[in-house]
Each structure stands twice: as structure tokens, then as C-alpha cells.
Design a protein around this motif. Structure first.
Motif, short mmCIF file in Angstrom:
data_model
loop_
_atom_site.label_atom_id
_atom_site.label_comp_id
_atom_site.label_asym_id
_atom_site.label_seq_id
_atom_site.Cartn_x
_atom_site.Cartn_y
_atom_site.Cartn_z
N ASP A 309 0.90 -1.11 0.08
CA ASP A 309 -0.11 0.03 0.12
C ASP A 309 0.82 1.08 0.07
OD1 ASP A 309 -2.64 -1.21 0.37
OD2 ASP A 309 -1.68 -2.10 2.09
N ARG A 310 2.03 1.16 0.23
CA ARG A 310 3.12 2.39 0.64
C ARG A 310 4.40 1.76 0.29
NH1 ARG A 310 3.38 5.95 6.09
NH2 ARG A 310 1.48 6.91 5.08
N PHE A 311 5.23 2.55 -0.49
CA PHE A 311 6.56 2.33 -0.86
C PHE A 311 7.63 3.47 -0.44
CE2 PHE A 311 10.43 2.70 -3.48
CZ PHE A 311 11.13 1.54 -2.97
N MET A 312 8.40 3.28 0.17
CA MET A 312 9.30 4.70 0.47
C MET A 312 10.90 4.00 -0.10
SD MET A 312 8.00 5.32 4.55
CE MET A 312 8.83 6.72 4.52
N LEU A 313 11.36 4.91 -0.92
CA LEU A 313 12.50 4.87 -1.14
C LEU A 313 13.43 5.55 -0.51
CD1 LEU A 313 14.15 4.04 -3.82
CD2 LEU A 313 14.09 6.22 -4.87
N HIS A 314 14.47 4.83 0.29
CA HIS A 314 15.62 5.38 1.21
C HIS A 314 16.48 6.15 0.00
CE1 HIS A 314 17.34 5.65 5.15
NE2 HIS A 314 18.62 5.71 4.15
N LEU A 315 16.49 7.45 0.29
CA LEU A 315 17.35 8.12 -0.85
C LEU A 315 17.98 9.39 -0.20
CD1 LEU A 315 15.50 9.37 -4.05
CD2 LEU A 315 17.53 10.47 -2.95
N PRO A 316 19.38 9.31 -0.34
CA PRO A 316 20.18 8.09 -0.77
C PRO A 316 20.63 7.27 0.70
CG PRO A 316 21.59 10.11 -0.53
CD PRO A 316 20.19 10.46 -0.25
N LEU A 317 21.44 6.20 0.27
CA LEU A 317 22.09 5.61 1.34
C LEU A 317 23.50 6.00 1.07
CD1 LEU A 317 21.90 3.57 3.67
CD2 LEU A 317 23.02 2.07 2.10
N GLY A 318 24.03 6.79 2.46
CA GLY A 318 25.42 7.53 2.43
C GLY A 318 25.36 8.49 1.90
N SER A 319 26.30 9.67 1.95
CA SER A 319 26.28 11.09 1.52
C SER A 319 26.54 11.17 0.17
CB SER A 319 27.32 11.67 2.35
OG SER A 319 26.93 11.91 3.71
N MET A 320 25.83 11.96 -0.41
CA MET A 320 25.96 12.48 -1.99
C MET A 320 26.04 13.86 -2.02
SD MET A 320 23.59 9.37 -4.09
CE MET A 320 24.81 9.67 -5.46
N PRO A 321 26.51 14.56 -2.95
CA PRO A 321 26.27 15.88 -3.09
C PRO A 321 24.97 16.28 -3.09
CG PRO A 321 27.89 15.32 -4.61
CD PRO A 321 27.31 13.89 -4.14
N HIS A 322 24.73 17.38 -2.26
CA HIS A 322 23.03 17.81 -2.12
C HIS A 322 22.27 18.06 -3.45
CE1 HIS A 322 19.85 19.77 0.23
NE2 HIS A 322 19.77 18.61 0.40
N GLU A 323 23.00 18.48 -4.38
CA GLU A 323 22.07 18.94 -5.48
C GLU A 323 21.83 17.67 -6.29
OE1 GLU A 323 26.68 19.35 -6.27
OE2 GLU A 323 25.20 19.96 -4.93
N GLU A 324 22.73 16.49 -6.30
CA GLU A 324 22.37 15.34 -6.81
C GLU A 324 20.94 14.51 -6.05
OE1 GLU A 324 25.79 12.81 -7.33
OE2 GLU A 324 26.69 14.42 -8.30
N VAL A 325 20.97 14.90 -4.76
CA VAL A 325 20.08 14.33 -4.00
C VAL A 325 18.69 15.15 -4.22
CG1 VAL A 325 19.08 13.90 -1.84
CG2 VAL A 325 21.39 13.61 -2.05
N LEU A 326 18.70 16.18 -4.52
CA LEU A 326 17.56 17.17 -4.71
C LEU A 326 17.16 16.59 -6.34
CD1 LEU A 326 18.58 20.62 -3.34
CD2 LEU A 326 17.03 19.09 -2.44
N GLU A 327 18.10 16.58 -7.18
CA GLU A 327 17.69 16.47 -8.42
C GLU A 327 16.92 14.76 -8.42
OE1 GLU A 327 17.25 16.09 -12.61
OE2 GLU A 327 17.58 17.54 -11.14
N ALA A 328 17.28 13.73 -7.54
CA ALA A 328 16.94 12.39 -7.49
C ALA A 328 15.44 12.57 -6.93
CB ALA A 328 17.50 11.64 -6.55
N ILE A 329 15.26 13.63 -5.98
CA ILE A 329 13.74 13.75 -5.46
C ILE A 329 13.01 14.39 -6.63
CG2 ILE A 329 12.54 15.01 -3.78
CD1 ILE A 329 14.75 14.86 -1.95
#
Length: 348
Positions: A309-329
Motif C-alpha cells: 500500500d506504501r513504498f518509501m525509497l531510502h534516498l540516498p544511502l550514504g552522503s552524496m552531493p546535495h544537488e544530486e539528492v535534490l535532483e533525484a527527489i
């Protein structure tokens, strides 16, 4: 309706290339930005986990979620998880009722026993009471959530004689989910209580969880619980980039850093090899890494195969440049989520 969201631990491991590490303060501020963006791009839920160690920034997810509540409008805000065994259930309720007020009815609690056990000695709890602490504190939390006036006889918790607990949640009932890593006994206990369940699917073949989910529904039915309320969620590690090869390449280093850190304190874990990583991101692996089309297909398969009924993507595991995390979101909300929702809407 399928709910799609994000979970995070606010990881603070060295960045690839520079070796720099975000400070805890910087990472916590980043999380508030991530919550706000997840809301803007239409994701349904955002969850933050509790840890008490150097490589994770968040020891008090409720405070970060409260900050995230202020400038968001739709997204549901949950712990992922609250280590209930080493917390005061009354205080947990009050904290999430406060988030519920700030968000006007969007708060949830995801309770867990604690896969990471640093909080037990920190707050004076005996690991020999691991199971009993969780069972009693969950029962106390549920009792606190039911009514304003709390009348509770504690064994490992405090005894409360007819005392009112405030503030009360905006929602009639503050949603309380229970998380598990796939333990059969935990699944049965959660089903017996009639509570929604969340599985951490982080290794092996996700289809292993199908028999647990079937058992969860069967036990709940035997106990007379309304199946409509027996929600099943899952979270899996993953990352999204516009290009499949870029996503795969960028995600290995931070994931290995986190896995290797955890392996230092857990004899049944081992440091990650690239071969193991390739298997984990493959068709039968638990990680969901790639471009929007690939990620959407893998999420659809997971939801369909397990009946989620619900899925949560753990995004990310470990640190990545923040702009890449925001782009992934952004990619998750604007490209992946619409594909997944359209698929299940078409199926009816």
C-alpha cells in the motif's frame, strides 16, 4: 491508492572524490529542504530515522519533521523509525501530536525495536529487556493514543494513574505503523494488534517477504481485524538519475561507505564488494537504482508482487552531493511517481 515517499537517516559519510563530510548541522538543514521539495513534487510521505552515531545526523527525527511541517502542505511526515524501546511512549505521543498540529493533521509514527542499539545504554536501558521493552512501550503508546486520560500500570515503564496527556493529535487517531526487518514473530505480533506494518527490504530477493505479508494478512483476519486497515509498506535503498549508467556509478561509493561502517559492528554483515552491489541492483535485488523508467518499473514490480500500500525509497544511502539528492527527489516526484500511479490507476 498507492502511497509513494522517501525515507532517510540523514547520513554523514565522506563524499566521493573530495573526502569531505557534511556536518550534522548542515545535513539536518538539508533534510528540511528535501522535505519541502518532496512536498512540492507531489510525493505522499517523508520519513526520518533515529540514530545515535556519528555517520547519521538525526537523533531526534521529530524535531526535523516539525521544521519540515511548517512550509509544506500535503506530504505526510513520519519517523522511520522511532526507537520506541528506549523512548518514553507518552513523550513520543506528545511530540508527534505537536507535529500533527504544525502540519494540520499530517503526522505519523513508525515505531521500531531498534536495529541500531546505541540508544539503549545511552538512555539507561538493558538490552536483555529488548523484546519486553518494545512490547510494553508499544502497548503504552497505543493506550496513550486512544484517549486523553491515561490509566496505565507499568512494569518496565512508569505507572500513570488517570493523568491527562496533551496536546491531542489533530487527527482522530494518530497513525501508528510498526517497522520490522522481516522477523516472523514480529510480523505475527503486529498483525495480532491490527496495526499497519512496514518492512525494511534492504538485501536479498524481495520476494522473500511475500510469505511474511501473506501470514500478516492471515493472522489479522483470524484475529477479526478489518483488512482495509491492515496496510503494508516497505522501504528499500535506492537512487535516481537521468541516465541509468550515471545512477549506478554514483550510488556505489556512498552505499559501500555506509554498509562498511555498519559491518564494523555487526558480525553477520560484511564489507560490500562491487559484485554484491551489482547483484543488489539487478532484477532480483533489493536496491532500486537507475533512470526514471527503470526505477518506476522496479517499484511497480515490488508493489505488485508484494501487494504493498506504501513504498518509501531510502534516498540516498550514504552522503552524496546535495544537488544530486535534490535532483533525484525531483525525478522521483515528477517522473517516477506519475508512471507508478498511472500503472495502478489503469489496473483499477
Amino acid at each position: 491508492m498507492i502511497e509513494l515517499g522517501i525515507s532517510t537517516f540523514g547520513e554523514t559519510t565522506p563524499l566521493e572524490g573530495t573526502g569531505e563530510t557534511f556536518s550534522h548541522g548542515e545535513r539536518i538543514r538539508q533534510l528540511v529542504t528535501e522535505i519541502e521539495l518532496a512536498d512540492q513534487v507531489g510525493l505522499d510521505v517523508y520519513g526520518i530515522g533515529e540514530h545515535h552515531r556519528e555517520d547519521f545526523a538525526v537523533s531526534a527525527p521529530e524535531i526535523v519533521l516539525a521544521a519540515g511541517a511548517v512550509n509544506t502542505k500535503h506530504i505526510r511526515l513520519t519517523s522511520a523509525v522511532t526507537v520506541l524501546s528506549s523512548a518514553d511512549p507518552v513523550r513520543v505521543y506528545q511530540q508527534y501530536a505537536t507535529i500533527d498540529a504544525l502540519s494540520n493533521g499530517r503526522a505519523e509514527i513508525m515505531a521500531g525495536r531498534g536495529s541500531f542499539i546505541e540508544s539503549f545504554p545511552l538512555f539507561g536501558y538493558d538490552l536483555n529487556d529488548y523484546e519486553q521493552l518494545f512490547d510494553e512501550k508499544l502497548a503504552m503508546l497505543l493506550e496513550t493514543s486512544k484517549a486523553t486520560n491515561l490509566d496505565w500500570q507499568g512494569q518496565l515503564t512508569q505507572t500513570v494513574y488517570k493523568k491527562d496527556v496533551y496536546p491531542r493529535a489533530v487527527q482522530d487517531q494518530l497513525p501508528i505503523w510498526v517497522a520490522t526487518g522481516g522477523n516472523v514473530e514480529s510480523t505475527i505480533k503486529i498483525a495480532q494488534k491490527g496495526l499497519p506494518i512496514v518492512y525494511a527490504i534492504i538485501g536479498g530477493n524481495p520476494l522473500y517477504f511475500k510469505r511474511l505479508i501473506d501470514a500478516y494478512h492471515q493472522v489479522a483476519e483470524n484475529e477479526g481485524h478489518d483488512q482495509k486497515k491492515m496496510k503494508v509498506g516497505a522501504h528499500s535503498w535506492g537512487f535516481i538519475a537521468k541516465n541509468q549508467a550515471d545512477a549506478v556509478a554514483k550510488y556505489f561509493y556512498p552505499t559501500k561507505k555506509t554498509v562498511d561502517n555498519i559491518a564494523k559492528g555487526r558480525p553477520h554483515w560484511q564489507e560490500m564488494t562491487y559484485e554484491q552491489y551489482e547483484q543488489s541492483i539487478g532484477p532480483d535485488g533489493a536496491m532500486i537504482v537507475g533512470d526514471p523508467n527503470h526505477v518506476a518499473r522496479k517499484i511497480i514490480a515490488l508493489i505488485e508482487n508484494l501487494g504493498l500500500d506504501r513504498f518509501m525509497l531510502h534516498l540516498p544511502l550514504g552522503s552524496m552531493p546535495h544537488e544530486e539528492v535534490l535532483e533525484a527527489i525531483r525525478l522521483y516526484g515528477e517522473e517516477v511517481a506519475p508512471r507508478v500511479r498511472a500503472y495502478f490507476a489503469e489496473k483499477g
